[in-house]
Every structure is written in C-alpha cells, then in structure tokens.
Design an enzyme around this catalytic site. Structure first.
Site, PDB file in Angstrom:
ATOM      1  N   HIS A  80       0.836  -1.210   0.000  1.00 20.66           N
ATOM      2  CA  HIS A  80       0.000   0.000   0.000  1.00 20.66           C
ATOM      3  C   HIS A  80       0.863   1.248   0.000  1.00 20.66           C
ATOM      4  O   HIS A  80       2.099   1.185   0.012  1.00 20.66           O
ATOM      5  CB  HIS A  80      -0.944  -0.002   1.210  1.00 20.66           C
ATOM      6  CG  HIS A  80      -0.244  -0.067   2.539  1.00 20.66           C
ATOM      7  ND1 HIS A  80       0.457   0.985   3.068  1.00 20.66           N
ATOM      8  CD2 HIS A  80      -0.141  -1.075   3.445  1.00 20.66           C
ATOM      9  CE1 HIS A  80       0.956   0.643   4.248  1.00 20.66           C
ATOM     10  NE2 HIS A  80       0.617  -0.606   4.504  1.00 20.66           N
ATOM     11  N   CYS A 110       3.460  -4.880   6.596  1.00 20.87           N
ATOM     12  CA  CYS A 110       3.171  -4.765   5.177  1.00 20.87           C
ATOM     13  C   CYS A 110       4.390  -4.249   4.423  1.00 20.87           C
ATOM     14  O   CYS A 110       5.444  -4.024   4.991  1.00 20.87           O
ATOM     15  CB  CYS A 110       1.986  -3.829   4.955  1.00 20.87           C
ATOM     16  SG  CYS A 110       0.462  -4.368   5.784  1.00 20.87           S
TER      17      CYS A 110
END
Length: 495
Positions: free
Chosen positions: A153, A161
């Site tokens: 992202h 992440c």
C-alpha cells in the site's frame, strides 16, 4: 475499428449493469467506476518504456519484493511470451525481520508465493491504494500460520506490510489494473528475504530460516531460468513448482498442502536448466564459505527496513536491514527528488545500537524524538464491497456474495499489532479549530488526502496495446475456486 478504450467502458458498464440486476441500484458502486485514484493512467514515460521493451500495456505482470534490498520489481510479459523486468521501485518502508510471517501480531511482512486477483485490489484503501498479498496461502495454513490483511500500500508506514509512497502505489496499482483488463486472472506476488544469490545465501547461512529460504529459492530459480511465471502447488507442507501430470496419466495431479504429494513430473527442460543453475550457485556458495565470508548478525527486535533512497531524505533515519550500498539498477542520483512524497508521520527504522539506549541512566538518556502522529485502528461499520471486489465476484473470480457479506460484517480481530487492518484509516490526532460532531468510523477517511497523485511530469496515457493471452497459472490455495458462473461462461460475448 472500435476503439479499445470504448470497448473497455462498455464491458465495465455491462458488468455493473449485471450487478445492478442482481443486487439492485447501488450508486456508490457506480461511483467507484470513476474513482480518481484507482483510475489514474499508467504514466506516458512507462508506456514508452513498454514499447521499447516490446511489451503491451495490458500484458500480464508479475511482482517480486526483496526485504533486505528494500526493492519491489514489476515484471511484464513481452510479445515473445517471456517476462522481462519493467521497473524496480525502492520500498519506502517494510516491517519485521528477515523471515516468513508466522502468527498474527508478529509485525512480520510475509515471504513466499502468493496470487493477486481483482478482488484483492482495494481502490478505497485508507492508505491511498493497496492490494492484499493473499497471506496466508495453503502452505502457511498447513503450518498453522496466522495473520490477515497483509498489504502492499501507500503512505510509507508499515507494521507487517510493504509500504510504498502514494505516487508509487498509484503506478503499481495501474499496472495491475491494466493486466486484469487485458485478461490476466491473477498476477503472482513473490516475496523474498533478499536476492537469492550465492553471496546472500552464504552471508545468512546460520539463519534458522535457511531451510525455508532454500525451498522458495527453487521457485526463484525456476523463474530465473525460464522467465515464465512458475506454477505453484503445495503438498507435504512444502512448495512444488511447475508440476505436471506424469506420462500416461489421464488427469492432472491433485495437490493438498497437508497431504502426501501425488505423482507428478517437472518438464525435463526446466529440470535441466534449474539443476545447472543450482550447481553453479552451490559451487560459488562453497567458495564463499571456504574463504570465510562473514556471517550476517542475527538480530532481535528488528523493525524492518527502508530503501537508502528514502532513508537519505529522512532525518536520523537508518536503512534497517537494507544494504548500505546501492542496489542493482537503483542509484540515489536517479531519484532527485525522491520517487514520491514522504509523509511527515513516517517512522524510520531504528539506527544500530538504539536498543542500548534503554539501558542508560535516565539522566544520561538522550531526549526522545517527537513521536509520529498516533495511528489508531478504528472499528468501522460494515462497508460495501469495493468496485474491484464486486467486479471480480460478478465475473466469477475471488469468491461469492455470501463470503463477501461475511467478510464485510465480521468483527475485526483483537490482535491488531500486524499493521492495521490496512484498510481502516487510523485517526490522526490533530487540534481541531471547531468542535465536530462525531461520525461513525469509515474506511473512506482517506478522502481527506489529495484525491490522486500522478507521477511528476507525467500526462495521461492516450493509447493502449492489444491484450495478452489470459494467464492460468495460479497459486494453489491463495485464490478461491472459480465458480460455474465465471467470466468465461457469463461474459464470453465480450471476449
């Protein structure tokens, strides 16, 4: 001749219309079709690069990430049918240590092979744009590994992440979107601790994750020698690459990650090429060990890494586990300014020795750094499925309506230390000039950010190339089984 862009609009409209017949009028769903962030065109410079490399705009892609080097690669299929490197992106922030994700809350970014279908693309991400890596896959589940919502992202902030800048993820998202419009059902996502070279394998030879790394290196080698997306299966709690049915078999082998491996073969040409590469790698590895190549230090409490290109622009930042030297194909001189906006709240990796500060007397300890904006994962009301998710479901990819409803209404897990859920926008604590009435938490709080951030100096692309053939090699266990009302059966007239 009908313009391809016009045909694509007709196809999208037809799918939305079919959904409306099934679920009734939904203005929010239709609004997603014009989402500014999710519909940014691929930058003209990148389209030009595709032309130079004999690639079509809508040909299949494949993504690889390397933690230690803090790099993300986008590979794209050229007109010869093989994949070639299109672009390497420096990763702004990733979290955890080298090694696979094991459990919910360990703050680890995953490692292994995953499959990304349209339903995993989130155009309404609170972190600008994102796609779900698909962790855990069947292999992870067979080992009892837990975790969810592990994303690639924007926002340059991560607790499990791979975080890019908003400008970078807009470009990567657009490449994935175009590959789906070209017919690719899912693109492969390969996550590695480092580039699987003899030097890196020698440096990390004492790491307890080495057996796992040698296993996924097999898939790395398959891709390196064939430049084709390796077919991935699982059995006996291990990865199997490019398996085919044996000669004389009447049906393809059926794999189960927890069961005994079925009879299968790997094509001779792939086996021979991989064997030659591995023998050369092992010979080089043995030489490096024999001459005493230093072993990488085993660290605890590592909080990930940041590419040197970004670390050089953040005061007091460390690259974490990233190598200090310049990575192949990337140079600090090539990124002035940095490839994207670095938000003020970014939390860079700790510098070496930061853990020792806690042991110092209180009077001798340095003044603490200003903490980044507090980010709290808010419990949001059940949201409506995203456009990409609904589009995938309507055409028979990525699950069914019941599963989507269950996912939308499920309560968030109590263990939220992974990083998010990435799709819930944390509230940033700021002094408000006027009292504001409380509103239910929504995943669309990212709307306060600029609506979209096209790459600097780029204008919308004006042309699109012919779509490539559909990719069918999917990662077993990471994507729901296609249903009978699939794209082929329901919308074959548009192909």
């Amino acid at each position: 001749m009908i313009n391809r862009a016009f045909v694509r609009v007709l196809m999208t409209s037809a799918v939305l219309a079919a959904g409306a017949l099934l679920t009734g009028c939904n203005s929010d769903q239709v609004a997603l079709a014009t989402n500014a962030k999710a519909n940014q065109p691929v930058p003209p410079k990148l389209v030009a690069t595709m032309g130079e490399k004999d690639m079509d705009l809508q040909s299949p892609i494949l993504v690889r990430v390397f933690k230690q080097e803090a790099e993300l690669e986008v590979w794209k299929q050229d007109r010869s049918g093989k994949f070639a490197l299109l672009k390497t992106y420096p990763i702004c922030r990733w979290s955890g240590d080298l090694g696979p994700k094991v459990r919910e809350g360990d703050r680890q970014a995953p490692e292994g092979f995953y499959s990304i279908n349209p339903s995993q693309m989130n155009p309404q991400s609170a972190y600008y744009l994102s796609f779900n890596t698909g962790y855990p896959n069947a292999f992870d589940k067979a080992l009892g590994r837990t975790g969810s919502q592990l994303m690639v992202h924007g926002d340059c902030s991560s607790r499990g992440c791979f975080a890019m800048t908003d400008e970078q993820i807009a470009e990567i998202y657009a490449l994935g979107r175009e590959s789906f419009f070209g017919g690719q059902r899912a693109f492969q996502f390969q996550a590695y601790p480092f580039r699987m070279t003899p030097v890196n394998m020698a440096r990390h030879r004492n790491n307890p994750n080495m057996p796992f790394w040698r296993m996924i290196k097999e898939g790395y080698d398959h891709f390196e020698v064939t430049r084709q997306e390796p077919k991935v299966d699982f059995c006996e709690k291990k990865y199997v690459f490019d398996a085919q049915k044996p000669p004389g078999a009447t049906h393809d082998p059926v794999f189960d990650a927890s069961a005994k491996c079925p009879a299968y073969v790997v094509p001779d040409e792939i086996t021979a090429a991989v064997r030659d590469k591995q023998q050369a790698d092992e010979a080089e590895y043995a030489k490096l060990v024999a001459k005493g190549t230093p072993v990488a230090k085993l660290n605890t409490g590592i909080d990930g890494g940041m590419n040197p290109i970004f670390a050089s622009r953040v005061p007091g930042a460390s690259t974490g586990l990233s190598d200090a030297g310049e990575a192949p194909g990337l140079s600090l001189a090539n990124f002035t300014p940095a490839p994207g906006t670095i938000p003020g709240h970014v939390n860079p990796p700790r510098a070496p020795g930061a853990d020792e500060v806690a042991a110092m007397p209180a009077g001798a300890a340095p003044a603490p750094a200003v903490a980044p904006s507090t980010r709290v994962a808010a419990v949001s009301a059940p949201e409506k499925p995203s456009f990409m998710s609904s589009l995938a479901r309507k055409v028979g990819i990525g699950g069914n309506a019941a599963a989507d409803t269950k996912a939308a209404t499920a309560k968030p897990e109590s263990k939220t230390a992974d990083a998010r859920p990435s799709e819930i926008k944390p509230a940033e604590i700021k002094p408000a000039p006027k009292p504001v009435a409380a509103k239910p938490a929504e995943t669309r709080q990212a709307a306060a950010r600029p609506p979209f951030k096209p790459a600097a100096g780029d204008a919308p692309a004006t042309t699109a190339s012919a779509p490539a053939q559909t990719q069918t090699a999917l990662v077993s266990g990471a994507v729901p089984v296609l249903q009978s009302n699939s794209f082929d059966s329901r919308f074959a007239g548009f192909k």
